[in-house]
Design an enzyme around this catalytic site. Structure first.
Site, short mmCIF file in Angstrom:
data_model
loop_
_atom_site.label_atom_id
_atom_site.label_comp_id
_atom_site.label_asym_id
_atom_site.label_seq_id
_atom_site.Cartn_x
_atom_site.Cartn_y
_atom_site.Cartn_z
N TYR A 252 0.82 -1.20 0.00
CA TYR A 252 0.00 0.00 0.00
C TYR A 252 0.86 1.26 0.00
CZ TYR A 252 -3.54 -3.37 1.65
OH TYR A 252 -4.37 -4.46 1.80
N LYS B 186 -18.33 -2.98 -2.19
CA LYS B 186 -18.03 -1.67 -2.79
C LYS B 186 -19.19 -0.68 -2.65
CE LYS B 186 -14.54 -3.39 -5.98
NZ LYS B 186 -14.03 -3.44 -7.35
N GLY B 187 -19.89 -0.78 -1.52
CA GLY B 187 -20.95 0.18 -1.22
C GLY B 187 -22.33 -0.25 -1.65
N LEU B 188 -22.44 -1.34 -2.41
CA LEU B 188 -23.77 -1.80 -2.83
C LEU B 188 -24.58 -2.29 -1.63
CD1 LEU B 188 -22.92 -3.69 -6.13
CD2 LEU B 188 -24.45 -1.72 -5.92
N LEU B 189 -23.89 -2.83 -0.62
CA LEU B 189 -24.56 -3.30 0.58
C LEU B 189 -24.49 -2.23 1.66
CD1 LEU B 189 -23.32 -6.99 0.57
CD2 LEU B 189 -25.58 -6.13 -0.10
N GLY C 119 -14.06 -6.56 1.95
CA GLY C 119 -15.12 -6.22 0.99
C GLY C 119 -16.51 -6.62 1.43
N PRO C 120 -16.83 -6.57 2.74
CA PRO C 120 -18.16 -7.03 3.18
C PRO C 120 -19.30 -6.17 2.68
CG PRO C 120 -17.04 -5.90 4.98
CD PRO C 120 -16.03 -6.06 3.88
#
Length: 307
Positions: free
Chosen positions: A52, A202-205, A198-199
């Site tokens: 990173y 990417k913001g969809l949940l 990624g739970p």
């Protein structure tokens, strides 16, 4: 306070929600404030990598955690080697590189040991025995407490689980990417913990799902879901959980699996961090709700890297 879970068969106890530090950015003042607030809220698991920002993330995290080392579970990763003058990183899981990389990470993180050292990837062609030897040697030397891998490749995961003493696998896992569920029995049999990245898909949940569909995902799908699928399934998910946040449901869907010790969403602001922590503290699935969700979701599987 945030509940803690034991990571695999180790003595490491991690907060159910950790901080994925890649999202902190390079503004050290902002990053330090986010880390400080995370500590205040009860987050004890911080995950970074030498990859990173060319090591800058490790430096920032090390500075931010100064004076708190004994109170946290600090994780980083290795396996990608930067070659000056070349474009990008080169994959290198060799013993020589891992022994070199740990020294650089310890220096940047301003610590003399890493709680969880992870191989940052892996292929079936790797010299796995050599890689495992490197981690075992670092453990004997006291430079790391435990080790794991960060991978979504079943053949790599299976090889490490069956031939090493890894305690964890970091993998992408969410309601919209439930591929890890196929392998839960293997994890449980060997008492290896899952760290779910990624739970929130990417913001969809999240409770901003409708806006995401209109902007970022307009005409696009996610994993095995087309844009039409998403526009149909997300409102149904919201109907099942009622007035609770979709973030909370997303986190606890992962955590409802016995092998999952922690979810690690990123946070680029204190507000986002606080919202994540609130979500982790205010939700429980009923058996009926879980069955409803599972009946609604597609069962996705890994199509590659299976042999």
């Amino acid at each position: 306070m945030i509940q803690k879970n034991r990571l695999g068969n180790s003595a490491l106890e991690v907060s159910q929600i950790g901080l994925g530090c890649m999202s902190l950015g390079t503004n050290e003042h902002n990053a330090r404030d986010i880390v400080k607030r995370a500590l205040e809220l009860g987050v004890n698991y911080f995950d970074t990598a030498d990859l990173y920002d060319l090591g800058e993330n490790e430096k920032i995290v090390g500075n931010a955690l100064r004076g708190q080392r004994d109170n946290v579970i600090l994780a980083t990763k290795a396996g990608n080697r930067w070659i000056p003058g070349q474009d990008g990183w080169e994959w290198d899981p060799s013993k020589k590189h891992i022994h070199s990389a740990i020294k650089d990470s310890l220096h940047r993180l301003k610590t003399d040991y890493i709680d969880l050292y992870q191989l940052h990837g892996g292929t079936i062609e790797d010299p796995t025995d050599e890689t495992i030897d490197a981690f075992e040697e670092l453990k004997k030397e006291g430079l790391i407490r435990e080790y794991g891998i960060s991978s979504i490749r079943p053949n790599v995961i299976k090889r490490f689980i069956e031939n090493s003493s890894i305690i964890s696998v970091m993998m992408q896992f969410s309601m919209l990417d439930n591929r890890p569920e196929e392998w839960l029995e293997l994890f449980q049999t060997h008492n290896v913990g899952i760290i779910a990245r990624g739970p929130l898909a990417k913001g969809l949940l999240s409770d901003e799902w409708n806006e995401k569909l209109k902007t970022k995902y307009a005409g696009k799908g996610y994993m095995d879901y087309s844009d039409k699928d998403l526009s149909e399934i997300l409102p149904k998910l919201k109907d099942i959980i009622g007035d609770r946040s979709l973030e909370a449901a997303a986190f606890h869907y992962c955590l409802s699996q016995p092998s999952v010790a922690a979810v690690i969403p990123g946070a680029s602001s204190i507000e986002q961090l606080e919202a994540n922590v609130r979500a982790i503290q205010k939700y429980e699935f009923s058996i009926g709700e879980m069955k409803q969700l599972q009946g609604l979701l597609k069962q996705t599987v890994y199509k590659e890297h299976r042999q």
